[in-house]
Structure formats: C-alpha cells, structure tokens
Design a protein around this motif. Structure first.
Motif, mmCIF file in Angstrom:
data_model
loop_
_atom_site.group_PDB
_atom_site.id
_atom_site.type_symbol
_atom_site.label_atom_id
_atom_site.label_comp_id
_atom_site.label_asym_id
_atom_site.label_seq_id
_atom_site.Cartn_x
_atom_site.Cartn_y
_atom_site.Cartn_z
ATOM 1 N N ASN A 34 0.808 -1.235 0.000
ATOM 2 C CA ASN A 34 0.000 0.000 0.000
ATOM 3 C C ASN A 34 0.836 1.279 0.000
ATOM 4 O O ASN A 34 0.668 2.156 0.843
ATOM 5 C CB ASN A 34 -0.935 0.030 1.221
ATOM 6 N N LEU A 35 1.791 1.381 -0.955
ATOM 7 C CA LEU A 35 2.503 2.648 -1.095
ATOM 8 C C LEU A 35 1.533 3.727 -1.548
ATOM 9 O O LEU A 35 0.734 3.497 -2.457
ATOM 10 C CB LEU A 35 3.639 2.529 -2.117
ATOM 11 N N ALA A 43 8.057 8.360 -0.492
ATOM 12 C CA ALA A 43 9.435 8.513 -0.033
ATOM 13 C C ALA A 43 9.510 8.399 1.482
ATOM 14 O O ALA A 43 10.439 7.782 2.031
ATOM 15 C CB ALA A 43 9.994 9.861 -0.492
ATOM 16 N N ALA A 44 8.532 8.992 2.191
ATOM 17 C CA ALA A 44 8.516 8.907 3.655
ATOM 18 C C ALA A 44 8.375 7.465 4.116
ATOM 19 O O ALA A 44 9.025 7.032 5.066
ATOM 20 C CB ALA A 44 7.372 9.757 4.206
ATOM 21 N N VAL A 45 7.534 6.697 3.425
ATOM 22 C CA VAL A 45 7.352 5.284 3.781
ATOM 23 C C VAL A 45 8.634 4.499 3.504
ATOM 24 O O VAL A 45 9.060 3.665 4.316
ATOM 25 C CB VAL A 45 6.157 4.684 3.007
ATOM 26 N N LEU A 46 9.283 4.744 2.371
ATOM 27 C CA LEU A 46 10.517 4.031 2.029
ATOM 28 C C LEU A 46 11.640 4.360 3.015
ATOM 29 O O LEU A 46 12.461 3.505 3.334
ATOM 30 C CB LEU A 46 10.946 4.384 0.603
ATOM 31 N N VAL A 47 11.662 5.594 3.490
ATOM 32 C CA VAL A 47 12.640 5.957 4.510
ATOM 33 C C VAL A 47 12.363 5.196 5.799
ATOM 34 O O VAL A 47 13.260 4.643 6.438
ATOM 35 C CB VAL A 47 12.627 7.481 4.761
ATOM 36 N N SER A 694 0.696 15.489 10.505
ATOM 37 C CA SER A 694 1.560 14.389 10.940
ATOM 38 C C SER A 694 1.429 13.183 10.027
ATOM 39 O O SER A 694 0.349 12.882 9.510
ATOM 40 C CB SER A 694 1.203 13.968 12.371
ATOM 41 N N ILE A 695 2.555 12.486 9.874
ATOM 42 C CA ILE A 695 2.576 11.194 9.190
ATOM 43 C C ILE A 695 3.258 10.203 10.125
ATOM 44 O O ILE A 695 4.354 10.470 10.626
ATOM 45 C CB ILE A 695 3.327 11.247 7.851
ATOM 46 N N ALA A 696 2.610 9.087 10.396
ATOM 47 C CA ALA A 696 3.172 8.091 11.311
ATOM 48 C C ALA A 696 2.760 6.700 10.870
ATOM 49 O O ALA A 696 1.763 6.512 10.161
ATOM 50 C CB ALA A 696 2.712 8.343 12.749
ATOM 51 N N GLU A 697 3.554 5.732 11.297
ATOM 52 C CA GLU A 697 3.238 4.339 10.998
ATOM 53 C C GLU A 697 2.989 3.586 12.314
ATOM 54 O O GLU A 697 3.719 3.766 13.298
ATOM 55 C CB GLU A 697 4.393 3.675 10.255
#
Length: 820
Positions: A34-35, A43-47, A694-697
């Motif tokens: 789910n990119l 890019a943030a997810v790949l980092v 905000s972006i968080a996992e």
C-alpha cells in the motif's frame, strides 16, 4: 531533471540511481504494501522501511539520480564538506561495510586541476603509509570518470569543532586527553616522516568510544617521498593551513617546516578547546600577523582556576621559535601526562602502542612503575599542578592489570621469554610478594569564598570519577513541570539514571538547557508554590559500601537564589549530607559522604521560588576517594513508616497484551489510517495522530520476541499516540478516589523517547499523572504511573516524541493494578 510527482516516477528514479541492483528493488517492495500514490508520501514510507535514507530521498525528490554509486559503494548520507571535497557515509554494496567516502568533485581543465588531484592523491598516500589508532585509516582509492574518491574508515562521532560549537569550552581534563591522543597520532606520523600541516579542532574526530582520530591529511607532506616534493613545488607561493591555528613559520611559507609546526598548531587547538576560541582574533591578515609577533594570552589569566603548570605547557607549545617548543609530540605527551583522567590513561596505552616509542627502554621502565603503583594521576578538572617530572613518565596512573594485559596482548616488545626479564611481570611479582606501593599524595582542590573543601581523607585507592554530568552534552530544551506532570515544553534527554523532579504537590518547576557566560548549563528553578525543583541522580548499586565519595558541582546562582546539594539513602530517605549553595559567580561545591550498604540518591535543587531565577549547573562529578582510615559502612536503618501514598499493589483491574492477533501495519496521514485497525486491535486500544500534518506508521506484530503495538513518526510534525480508553474497559473498577498503578512494558529502538500519561477525557484532556519512556535501545523495560481516579472519564496515552529513521516505540503489555 524533473521532480517526481507520483510513486511510479519516484521508483523509476530509484532504479536509475544504482542504489539497488536490478530486481533487488522489486524484491524489497514486496514487503511494503500500500505505497501511497504521492511521491513525497511514498518517499517517507521508504525511509521508514529502511529502503532509502533521508539524504537519498531528499535528492531523489528533486529529480536527481546520478552519483549515488561510486565503484562498489552506495552513498547513504553526507557527513561533511571541506575545501578538498565532500565526505559521505557509504556502504559496500556486497559486504555492507560502512565507510567514509571522500569525493573530489570534477574540476575544470585549468592550471589548478593537476594540483587539486595531486593533493587529493597525496592524502591517499599519506593515510595509506600510516597505521595508528589515532589516525583515520584508508581502505581504497578510486576513480569513476573524472571523479576521484578515497574510501576511508568511518568514525561514528563528532569533530572537536562541532563539540565546541554545541557545548562551548571543554573541561581541561578532557582537553588534555584529546590533545594527548592527537599527539600520539602525530608521533606515529613523525616517526614515518610525515607532517600534517593542518591540525585544528575540525580535523580531530572524537569517536563514541572516546578515541580521537586525526582527519584530513590533504596537506600532509612526506620528506622522503619525491612525489610530495613535486606537489610542494606546485604549492609554492600559497599559504597552506588554517589562519586560526597555523604556525609562524608555516604562515611565512618557510621551506623547511617540520613536526614542530604541528606542535604549535596542536597548542593553538588546546587553547581553543579550553577557552572556546582560538588564541588570536581578527581577519585573516591580522591573525597571521599575530601568530608572528604576539604571544598568546595566558590561560591562567583568562581563567584563574586553570592549573598554572598546565598553562605553561600550552605556552611552550605556542612559542614563536620552533627550537623553544617541545621538539616532538612524545614530549608533549610527557608534559601533559600528569593531567590525564582515569579513562584517558587506558586509551593512551592503546595510542602509544602504535608508535616506535612503545618499544623503548624508557617505556618499559615506566610500565614497571605503573605496575607497582609508584605513579599517580590527578583526576579532577581544576588542579594545583602536576607531580615532580620524571623522564618519559607517559602513562601516569594506569593500573597493574592494564599493563599486564597490554604485555600479554603483544602491545610491547620486551626482550626474552622468561618472566624475570619482563619488568612488568617482575614488578607484579614483587608486589605479590609484599612490596608496598608508594603512597598517593592528596590533591588540593581550589575553593571559593562560600564553598569550602572538607578535610581530605587518606585514600587507599586513587581518585576515580564514577559518574559525570556535563550540561554541554544536553540538547537545548525548556520544560515546565508539576509533580509527575509535564505542563509545557520539551523534556530533556538526560543521561541514564538522571531525571528532573518536582516533589511538592502544588509546586511548579522550570528546567532549561541554555547558555550562561559562554557556558552550556542546566538551569533549575521554581516558578510557583513551595520550592521543590531538583535534578536527581539515582546511583543504583554502583557505589561501594564504606568508600568515601565526593560530589563536585560547578555552579552559579542568580541574585538572591540559594540552592543545595544533598546525598540521601533510598528507602528511609535519610539525609547523609546536605551542602548549601549560595553566593554569586562561578563556584565549585563539594558534598562528601561515606556510602551506606544500599542505594544513594543525589539531588541538586533550587531553594528559591521566583520566576526566571535559576541555579545553573555546568558539570557534576561523583568521585570515588576510596576507603578511608576512619570510614565504616553505614549500618542499615530500620525502615521508616511508609507514607500513605506508598501503597501495596493489590488486584489487577485490567490487563492488555497483543498475543494471538493478526499482524497489522498502517500509516496515518491527514488523521486518516491507510487500513482499518479496529478489526485487529484489542477493544479500547487505538493509534492515531492528532495533528493533521503528521505522518506516522503503526504496527502490530512481533517485536524482539514479544507481540507488541508500536509507532514510528515519519515526519517532524510529531503527534502520534497509542491510546487506551481506561474508563470504557474497567468502568466498575475505576471508582472516584481509588488509587491505581498503571504498568507498561515497552521498548524503544535507537534513541527514541516518549511520554506516558493518564488524562481526563473531559477537561481539555489535561494529564494528571505521567512518566517518560526513556531510550532502551531495543531492550524491554517497565515504567509505572500511580494515580487517583478522578470523577471524569479517563484514558491512557503513550506517545513517541522522536522522529528519525528506525526510532520507534513499542508497547507489549498494559496493566492497571489497584493499590491498597
């Protein structure tokens, strides 16, 4: 170069970059579901997944994809920039070994091109010819097209220049060790007939293990290499070096400079480390003139507490005429050896093992004296002076075990194989046979008008610093704190076992990491209520019962502010010794006590209630003075009556773990989750971001062998939280006025930290109880919060306050325990 706007465009650039081998990227992407469609979000997810670094992602998002791979190395981060090119953290594509890659950018086809390349290759030859623990090592040299690069040892740490910029002047005892290590590296270079020619704080790298390494040998010159003589002719007419630290003869471009020029630059570096500034100010021309004609200021004039004899050492290093300076780096080490701290002495064994000096007869004699305890080292920052000088006593105070281990490891070449021919073995045997080491002198310590030094004990062991707090190592922050509750500001990242505390119920404390009089300081103050703000250090089981310890505090007080340093037992909270702080100006306070059989807590507090008035602490040292003739371990005291707040844990009202649940991973952006977590998470548990930007996992799955729910911030707008609705899950237990303990099992990765708090759901969500998640570096730990149930509905919040690659917080178990 067009910046990518979609995920397919971004991935196409990644493929072109060479960061991944063909098909390797597709294989890695299979584990990243789910990119998002947007390139920036992807890019943030790949980092976060570790597939790209922030440096790589930033350049790729501008459309750049060339230059990420040089030879077999993949560029990960840029870690430096200098006149000879940029330095990158890189990784071997196959071996996955981290290296530092120094890259000389392509140059124009002009007269400087050959000189730049020759200087670059000269650095490669210089470093390759040297092999010493205090000089950065070279692995390879390469060329890709017109780009030349060096593959060097990666040093995980910071330069002394960065250290000065962040923390200001460095305590003399630490500066001595840094200079001694640098001198050991220069001694090795001197023995190999090399001159560095650009010694300065920026070219001294401090690794995390305390080792100092010489960097940037681009200006180094060999008197025995014809190619370097050719390059010297190409340099003719140009002043090489740095104006703040250059020697007089080097500034005049003298044709026959030698190692004594490096000694002058090392002296100027020493001056800068302890004062925060180079010896001379002004523009470049003015500095060069002052190096020629003006003596450097006296360190004892600048700081009256600076050891006079050590000041003379620095002054001799800075003599204008080379013949009046120390004639070799080894002589510098000999001169400063008396001031080496305890930890530094062992590192100097390793440093000098890389020099020819280690095999000399003088060194064998010195090691023999060390083995019998005949030498001592002065361990404090401010000292009255060194012991009487003896030739080549370089390792003052290193213990017998270190010397014997050094010999066993083959660090020093003693003649013969018999134990009687080895002076260290012979000296050790003499000690075991009953020979008594020479007594250690008592070291006088300067006092101020208001803070007196207690009578010196007669120690049976040398002074040893067992704990050190340095405000220069604390990142800037501002925190307003009530008892167990953070009101506003950023919490400080303190060393292990240190914390900020407000112990009175109606008190509001204030803490800052700031700068006063050019020094980095830790400020302690009280804004409202009864004064109870303090910095606390819990010694745990680190103190030896019966040993005398001395707490030494460098401090300053605002006008009309008083303070205290207090040592007390833990459990019955009996005060062992209280030292009052008062007066103005920078002072040193001493709190001396005999350690009892149990844990000790040290507190450093402000005794005045006044907004913006503080106790400023610069450094704190806890020094083991050894067993004294009249000291006995304190007898354990019967426990005092337990305060009413200290209740016995009873029944478990609520227990939540994450075992047996389906794995889950989702990203929250614009407050919207990329998957539905409610179908998997336990009832009453949620993960969300309260800031729209905000972006968080969030993850649910195995973490170091335990099922856990974790969170990682993917950008700087930090607001990610794990929330548990306590009132919903235990309504019949959480009755108003009852006392509970919230117990959380957690772990953090890298340097991640966080906050845990309990809050009302109907009162602007203000917390009424809380604690910190400290960095555990992957280990599981437990934190607790005690509270009294309010009338309102309530919940628990766990938040990760750190953003960065791999910085995550995970929770494995949550328990709510009734207190009786």
């Amino acid at each position: 170069m067009r910046a990518p706007t979609s995920t397919p465009e971004l991935l196409d650039l990644v493929r072109k970059s060479g960061i991944y081998a063909p098909q390797q990227l597709d294989d890695r992407l299979k584990g990243v579901p789910n990119l998002p469609a947007d390139a920036n979000q992807s890019a943030a997810v790949l980092v976060q997944q570790g597939m790209l670094t922030r440096f790589q992602a930033k350049l790729l998002l501008t459309g750049r994809y060339r230059g990420f791979k040089l030879g077999s190395y993949i560029l990960r981060e840029q870690i430096g920039q200098g006149g000879m090119g940029a330095v990158y953290l890189a990784e071997h594509a196959t071996l996955q070994r981290k290296v530092a890659l120094k890259v000389l950018p392509p140059v124009a086809k002009d007269g400087n091109a050959r000189l730049n390349v020759e200087r670059f290759l000269r650095e490669a030859r210089s470093v390759a010819a040297l092999d010493h623990p205090n000089i950065v090592r070279i692995h390879d040299v390469g060329q890709q097209g017109e780009v030349h690069y060096l593959v060097m040892e990666y040093v995980d740490g910071q330069s002394l220049e960065d250290m000065l910029k962040k923390g200001g002047p460095i305590p003399a005892s630490r500066a001595v060790e840094f200079i001694a290590q640098a001198a050991a590296g220069l001694q090795h270079a001197h023995e190999k007939k090399f001159i560095h020619r650009d010694i300065k704080p920026a070219n001294l790298m401090l690794a995390k293990d305390g080792t100092v390494k010489l960097l940037d040998l681009g200006l180094a010159r060999s008197s025995s290499d014809e190619r370097d003589k050719l390059t010297e002719k190409m340099d003719e007419g140009a002043i090489v070096g740095t104006a703040d630290f250059i020697s007089p003869e080097q500034a005049l471009n003298h044709p026959s400079i030698d190692i004594r020029s490096d000694i002058y630059s090392l002296g100027a570096t020493f001056f800068a480390l302890v004062t925060g500034t180079p010896p001379f100010a002004g523009n470049t021309t003015q500095k060069l003139m002052q190096h020629q004609m003006k003596d450097a200021p006296s360190l004892t004039t600048i700081d009256r507490t600076f050891p006079p004899e050590l000041g003379k050492v620095v002054a001799k290093m800075l003599q204008k005429k080379p013949e009046k300076r120390f004639q070799s780096p080894a002589e510098v080490i000999q001169a400063v050896a008396a001031w080496l701290p305890n930890a530094g002495a062992q590192r100097m064994v390793v440093s000098l093992s890389g020099t020819d000096l280690a095999h000399s007869a003088e060194m064998q004699s010195t090691l023999s004296e060390i083995a019998t305890g005949a030498t001592n080292r002065l361990g404090t920052r401010r000292l009255a002076g060194p012991r009487a000088e003896r030739p080549w006593k370089l390792y003052a105070g290193i213990g017998t075990a270190v010397a014997v281990v050094a010999v066993a490891a083959g660090w020093f070449a003693f003649g013969g194989s018999g134990g009687d021919k080895n002076p260290v073995v012979a000296a050790t045997a003499a000690t075991n046979a009953g020979a008594k080491p020479a007594p250690l002198p008592v070291v006088p310590t300067p006092t101020s008008d208001t803070t007196k030094t207690p009578p010196a004990p007669t120690p049976a062991t040398a002074n040893k610093v067992v704990q050190r707090f340095d405000a220069a190592e604390i990142k800037p922050f501002h925190l307003v704190l009530k008892k167990t509750t953070r009101l506003e500001g950023e919490s400080p990242k303190l060393p292990p076992s240190w914390r900020c505390e407000v112990y009175e119920k109606d008190s509001i404390g204030e803490f800052r990491a700031t700068e006063v009089d050019g020094r980095k300081v830790f400020a302690i103050g009280c804004k409202e209520g009864k004064s109870s703000s303090q910095l606390v250090y819990s010694t745990g089981k680190s103190l030896e019962a019966g040993h005398t310890y001395e707490v030494r505090v460098d401090f300053k007080l605002d006008a009309a502010v008083k303070g205290k340093v207090q040592s007390q037992t833990v459990g019955d909270w009996q005060v062992i010794r209280n030292t009052e702080l008062k007066g103005t100006g920078w002072q040193t306070a001493f709190n001396r006590f005999v350690a009892p059989a149990g844990e000790v807590q040290l507190t450093f507090g402000s005794g005045t209630v006044a907004p913006s008035k503080f106790l400023y602490v610069h450094t704190i040292e806890v020094v083991d003075l050894g067993v004294t003739t009249d000291a006995k371990p304190a007898e354990p005291k019967p426990p005092a009556p337990r305060p009413s707040a200290d209740l016995t844990p009873g029944d478990t009202a609520l227990s939540i773990d994450f075992a047996g649940r389906e794995a889950l991973q989702y990203t929250v952006q614009n407050r919207k989750p990329s998957a539905d977590p409610d179908k998997v998470l336990p009832a009453g548990v949620s993960g969300h971001c309260w800031k729209a930007e905000s972006i968080a996992e969030f993850r649910l799955g195995d973490a170091a062998g335990k099922p856990a729910f974790g969170v990682t911030n993917l950008n700087d707008a930090i607001s990610a939280q794990i929330q548990v609705n306590l009132s919903e899950l235990a309504p019949d237990k959480l009755i108003e006025g009852k006392k509970f303990r919230l117990k959380i099992e957690y772990r953090t990765m890298n340097d991640a930290e966080g906050n845990l708090f309990v809050r009302r759901q109907k009162n602007d969500y203000k917390p009424f109880g809380g604690a910190k998640f400290v960095g555990t570096n992957g280990e599981w730990k437990t934190v607790t919060v005690d509270f009294t149930t309010p009338a309102d509905a309530m919940d628990m919040v766990a938040e990760n306050t750190t953003v960065g690659e791999g910085n995550s917080l995970s929770v494995a178990k949550i328990e709510l325990i009734e207190l009786k």
